[in-house]
Design a protein around this motif. Structure first.
Motif, mmCIF file in Angstrom:
data_model
loop_
_atom_site.group_PDB
_atom_site.id
_atom_site.type_symbol
_atom_site.label_atom_id
_atom_site.label_comp_id
_atom_site.label_asym_id
_atom_site.label_seq_id
_atom_site.Cartn_x
_atom_site.Cartn_y
_atom_site.Cartn_z
ATOM 1 N N LYS A 112 -4.347 -5.682 8.218
ATOM 2 C CA LYS A 112 -3.323 -5.157 7.311
ATOM 3 C C LYS A 112 -2.310 -6.236 6.951
ATOM 4 O O LYS A 112 -1.862 -6.314 5.811
ATOM 5 C CB LYS A 112 -2.609 -3.966 7.956
ATOM 6 C CG LYS A 112 -3.501 -2.770 8.251
ATOM 7 C CD LYS A 112 -2.691 -1.631 8.836
ATOM 8 C CE LYS A 112 -3.574 -0.427 9.188
ATOM 9 N NZ LYS A 112 -4.413 -0.691 10.371
ATOM 10 N N PRO A 115 -3.768 -8.682 3.858
ATOM 11 C CA PRO A 115 -4.211 -7.421 3.233
ATOM 12 C C PRO A 115 -5.688 -7.411 2.858
ATOM 13 O O PRO A 115 -6.067 -7.817 1.763
ATOM 14 C CB PRO A 115 -3.317 -7.309 1.990
ATOM 15 C CG PRO A 115 -2.175 -8.222 2.237
ATOM 16 C CD PRO A 115 -2.725 -9.337 3.079
ATOM 17 N N GLY A 119 -7.087 -3.743 0.819
ATOM 18 C CA GLY A 119 -6.829 -4.601 -0.328
ATOM 19 C C GLY A 119 -7.856 -4.487 -1.432
ATOM 20 O O GLY A 119 -7.547 -4.731 -2.605
ATOM 21 N N THR A 122 -7.584 -2.654 -5.083
ATOM 22 C CA THR A 122 -7.056 -3.208 -6.331
ATOM 23 C C THR A 122 -8.161 -3.735 -7.244
ATOM 24 O O THR A 122 -7.866 -4.164 -8.363
ATOM 25 C CB THR A 122 -6.069 -4.346 -6.022
ATOM 26 O OG1 THR A 122 -6.755 -5.388 -5.299
ATOM 27 C CG2 THR A 122 -4.904 -3.842 -5.180
ATOM 28 N N GLY A 145 -3.361 0.592 -0.350
ATOM 29 C CA GLY A 145 -3.725 -0.618 -1.066
ATOM 30 C C GLY A 145 -2.829 -0.919 -2.249
ATOM 31 O O GLY A 145 -2.799 -2.058 -2.733
ATOM 32 N N ASP A 148 0.972 -4.096 -1.042
ATOM 33 C CA ASP A 148 0.699 -5.068 0.015
ATOM 34 C C ASP A 148 1.853 -5.130 1.011
ATOM 35 O O ASP A 148 1.651 -5.329 2.209
ATOM 36 C CB ASP A 148 0.463 -6.456 -0.584
ATOM 37 C CG ASP A 148 -0.904 -6.577 -1.235
ATOM 38 O OD1 ASP A 148 -1.762 -5.711 -0.978
ATOM 39 O OD2 ASP A 148 -1.109 -7.531 -2.007
ATOM 40 N N SER A 151 1.497 -2.342 3.531
ATOM 41 C CA SER A 151 0.351 -2.634 4.392
ATOM 42 C C SER A 151 0.693 -3.723 5.398
ATOM 43 O O SER A 151 0.360 -3.620 6.591
ATOM 44 C CB SER A 151 -0.845 -3.052 3.532
ATOM 45 O OG SER A 151 -1.951 -3.413 4.334
ATOM 46 N N ILE A 152 1.371 -4.769 4.942
ATOM 47 C CA ILE A 152 1.757 -5.863 5.833
ATOM 48 C C ILE A 152 2.715 -5.363 6.913
ATOM 49 O O ILE A 152 2.600 -5.735 8.091
ATOM 50 C CB ILE A 152 2.385 -7.011 5.030
ATOM 51 C CG1 ILE A 152 1.319 -7.692 4.159
ATOM 52 C CG2 ILE A 152 3.040 -8.039 5.939
ATOM 53 C CD1 ILE A 152 1.878 -8.684 3.172
ATOM 54 N N VAL A 269 -10.036 -11.826 1.944
ATOM 55 C CA VAL A 269 -8.956 -11.699 0.967
ATOM 56 C C VAL A 269 -9.213 -12.624 -0.223
ATOM 57 O O VAL A 269 -9.026 -12.245 -1.389
ATOM 58 C CB VAL A 269 -7.597 -12.007 1.618
ATOM 59 C CG1 VAL A 269 -6.529 -12.225 0.555
ATOM 60 C CG2 VAL A 269 -7.184 -10.874 2.526
ATOM 61 N N HIS A 273 -9.988 -11.248 -4.264
ATOM 62 C CA HIS A 273 -9.147 -11.575 -5.412
ATOM 63 C C HIS A 273 -9.695 -12.764 -6.213
ATOM 64 O O HIS A 273 -8.922 -13.459 -6.875
ATOM 65 C CB HIS A 273 -7.726 -11.869 -4.938
ATOM 66 C CG HIS A 273 -7.071 -10.713 -4.255
ATOM 67 N ND1 HIS A 273 -6.622 -9.597 -4.934
ATOM 68 C CD2 HIS A 273 -6.806 -10.469 -2.936
ATOM 69 C CE1 HIS A 273 -6.102 -8.735 -4.084
ATOM 70 N NE2 HIS A 273 -6.200 -9.238 -2.861
#
Length: 405
Positions: A112, A115, A119, A122, A145, A148, A151-152, A269, A273
């Protein structure tokens, strides 16, 4: 009995969940599942090969742990009936439970804090479905999600609990924080039908069990009464060299597993992305024809694709199509030679859908679907969700807009 039941549950559901130990303990889990299934159902049970949690085999394995623990404790008591002091077993179980809880808290906390766990929500594949069409788990994952920062924050709480559990002077604070963190996780898993109910429940029970000897003093502090003499749970019995060796071994295991999980999370991650082609994104139809005739919103065979979401990332590829009514369909996707190869089910033969970039920066999709020739022209569809995680000063509401809540 506490040692045999608690130890078997920890080995099967906590240590067996470690990345490096999953394959090692899987046969033990399967054997216990057969024992539990025969007692409950009168027959064996097939184990889930997808590694999804809370399967029938997992629940049977939990029953098998209870049966195994009771039988093992009874036989142990008979064979070792002359021994009257088993406090060393309690301290050993304390250490095994503490290390297992630390590793899981750090692993899930890192997932988390970096993320990755939610994550992927997204990605384009998860942007089109209507909120009312989402299942309970996807609703929770979308909520988590979407931010962030939140979640963090939840991940840092779990990491902090795990780190505090590692040291003599702070383990109680870590255990109490772990109870709060895991109680929230267990409640969310239970209420939103997330298939990690057994593991989160075991971790919550582990945190409660670790701190249970200190509850009387905690209650006395809360009620402002004189505390009792503390019970000695730390360090474990044995010589100083033995204690230091056991602590060092546990610390090395925690650090190694956490480093592995952090590395995998960072790689994931980056993959999540990292679009691999310009097709990646959400697309809105400018026009859509079926057998050369412009489609209407009532067209049913096949329904027109009013919106499409193409996910082309290193970790996943998919096509999501949305009809004018808002219903979505998920397709497995492979990209090859200017063609989208889509499959409704993984066992289906792929259906080729050709794509072409137009000079006006639109996308054309064409092919044969359900024995009909389809062609759609699309432009990118920007999403309205704000990207800033915090907004302290709220804009004034538009008095000319109708209220929806």
């Amino acid at each position: 009995m506490l040692f045999t039941i608690g130890g078997s549950v920890l080995v099967v559901f906590v240590y067996g969940n470690f990345v490096a130990l999953n394959g090692l303990f899987q046969p033990f889990r399967a054997a216990l599942a057969q024992i539990g299934s025969v007692l409950m159902r009168g027959r064996g049970v097939a184990m889930d090969t997808t590694n999804s949690g809370d399967s029938l085999g997992d629940w049977c394995a939990l029953v098998g742990c209870l049966v195994f623990g009771i039988v093992a404790a009874a036989l142990w008591s008979v064979l070792d009936r002359r021994k009257t002091d088993y406090r060393s077993l309690g301290r050993a179980l304390f250490e095994v439970a503490r290390i297992g809880l630390v590793v899981e808290l750090l692993a899930y906390g890192l997932a988390k804090a970096i993320p990755i766990q939610m994550g992927y929500m997204t990605q384009p594949a998860h942007q089109l479905p209507l909120v009312g069409d989402l299942g309970l788990k996807d609703t929770l994952w979308t909520f988590m999600g979407a931010s962030d920062a939140y979640s963090i924050a939840t991940g840092l709480a779990e990491i902090t609990a795990g780190l505090l559990l590692l040291w003599k002077r702070t383990w109680l604070a870590g255990g109490l924080l772990a109870i709060v963190a895991m109680a929230q996780v267990f409640l969310l898993n239970l209420c939103y039908d997330v298939p990690v109910k057994i593991l989160s429940g075991v971790l919550l029970a582990t945190a409660i069990a670790l701190t249970a000897p200190c509850w009387p003093n905690i209650l006395r502090v809360l009620t402002n009464t004189t505390p009792l003499p503390p019970k000695q749970l730390w360090p474990a019995p044995g010589t100083r060299r033995l204690r230091l060796g056991a602590s060092s071994l546990g610390l090395v295991a925690v650090v190694a597993h956490s480093a592995l999980m952090a590395t995998l999370a960072i790689i994931a991650v980056i993959d999540i992305h990292s679009p691999r082609s310009p097709l990646d994104g959400e697309w809105q139809a400018i026009s859509f024809t079926i057998d050369g005739t412009p489609a209407t919103i009532t067209a049913q065979d096949p329904p027109p694709w009013a919106n499409v979401a193409i996910t082309d990332r290193p970790d996943s590829q998919s096509l999501i199509t949305q009809t004018p009514s808002g219903a979505t369909t998920s397709w497995a996707l492979d990209l090859k030679d200017q063609t989208l190869l889509i499959r409704r089910h993984l066992s289906d033969s792929p259906t080729p859908i050709r794509y072409h970039w137009n000079p006006d920066h639109t996308l054309t999709l064409s092919g044969t679907l359900a024995n009909h020739q389809i062609e759609g022209r699309y432009q990118r569809r920007p999403m309205d969700r704000p990207t800033s995680p915090f907004r302290l000063v709220q804009p004034a509401p538009d008095p000319d807009l109708p209220k929806t809540s």
